[in-house]
Design a protein around this motif. Structure first.
Motif, short mmCIF file in Angstrom:
data_model
loop_
_atom_site.label_atom_id
_atom_site.label_comp_id
_atom_site.label_asym_id
_atom_site.label_seq_id
_atom_site.Cartn_x
_atom_site.Cartn_y
_atom_site.Cartn_z
N PRO A 1 43.36 47.40 43.49
CA PRO A 1 43.83 47.10 42.12
C PRO A 1 43.96 45.61 41.83
O PRO A 1 43.83 45.19 40.68
N TYR B 1 39.58 40.63 37.87
CA TYR B 1 38.37 40.72 37.05
C TYR B 1 38.72 40.59 35.57
O TYR B 1 38.13 39.78 34.84
N GLU C 1 34.93 47.50 38.36
CA GLU C 1 35.64 48.61 38.99
C GLU C 1 35.74 48.36 40.50
O GLU C 1 34.73 48.13 41.16
N ASP D 1 40.79 44.60 40.29
CA ASP D 1 40.69 45.07 38.90
C ASP D 1 41.39 44.08 37.96
O ASP D 1 40.84 43.69 36.93
N GLU D 2 42.60 43.70 38.34
CA GLU D 2 43.39 42.77 37.52
C GLU D 2 42.74 41.39 37.47
O GLU D 2 42.65 40.78 36.40
#
Length: 192
Positions: free
Chosen positions: A148, A154, A144, A151-152
Motif C-alpha cells: 500500500p 504513486y 497498482e 499505491d500512496e
C-alpha cells in the motif's frame, strides 16, 4: 555463468537520473533534453538516450550491461527476498509514474525513461524467477501495487508531477534518488 546484480540495475538508475538532470536544467528554455541541446555525443547521452558507450538502438550494447546473464537455482535469504520484492515494485512504480507523466506533460523524455524502467523491472523479475520467488507485480495494472505504501506514493508523485513540466522533472529526480538510495542499501546488504 554470470548473473545480473543490483549494481547493474543501479547503473540504469544513475543513467536515468542523468537524463532527468539534463532535462531539468533545460526545462523551459527550448534547448531540448541534452545538455544545453548538445548532448554528449559519441560515448554518452544523445537525444536523451545512450549511444556508443552505453545502450544503443534500444538494446544494451557497447560498454553497457551486455555481458549479464542470470544464474538460476540460486536461493535467496529472507532479507534478499524482501529486497527483491521491494525492488520490483519500486521499478514498476518508477515506470508507471513516468508513463503517467509522459501522458500528462507530453514530454518525450518520460517515455524514454519509462522504457528504461521497464528494462529495470524485467531485470529484477529475472532475479525473482531465478530464485523461484513469485512476482508481486505480475499482471498488475498501472499504479497498482501489493504494498500500500507504493499505491500512496504513486498517487502522490503523479499528483505532484501533473502541475507543470518542471514539477514533473522534479518528481523524476525524486524517483531516481529514492531508487539509488535503496539500491545502495540493497548492495550493502546482499552477497548475490
Amino acid at each position: 555463468m554470470k548473473k545480473i546484480t543490483t549494481a547493474m540495475i543501479a547503473i540504469g538508475a544513475t543513467v536515468s537520473l542523468g537524463l532527468l538532470t539534463a532535462a531539468a536544467v533545460n526545462a523551459g528554455n527550448g534547448n531540448g533534453t541534452g545538455m544545453n541541446g548538445r548532448g554528449m555525443r559519441g560515448n554518452g547521452m544523445q537525444d536523451g538516450g545512450m549511444r556508443g558507450g552505453g545502450m544503443q538502438g534500444g538494446g544494451m550494447q557497447g560498454n553497457g550491461m551486455q555481458h549479464a546473464t542470470i544464474t538460476y537455482g540460486t536461493t535467496a535469504s529472507d532479507a534478499e527476498t524482501a529486497t527483491l520484492l521491494h525492488m520490483v515494485e519500486e521499478e514498476k512504480l518508477a515506470h508507471d509514474v513516468y508513463v503517467a507523466l509522459a501522458d500528462e506533460t507530453g514530454a518525450r523524455i518520460f517515455d524514454r525513461i519509462a522504457v528504461s524502467e521497464a528494462r529495470h523491472t524485467d531485470a529484477v523479475r529475472a532475479l525473482l524467477e531465478a530464485r523461484g520467488i513469485d512476482d508481486p507485480t505480475a499482471g498488475a495494472a498501472a499504479g497498482e501495487f501489493t504494498d500500500p505504501a507504493f499505491d500512496e506514493l504513486y498517487a502522490d508523485l503523479v499528483a505532484q508531477g501533473s502541475t507543470s513540466l518542471d514539477a514533473a522533472l522534479q518528481v523524476g529526480v525524486q524517483i531516481e534518488e529514492l531508487d539509488i538510495a535503496d539500491l545502495k542499501v540493497a548492495i550493502a546488504e546482499t552477497d548475490q
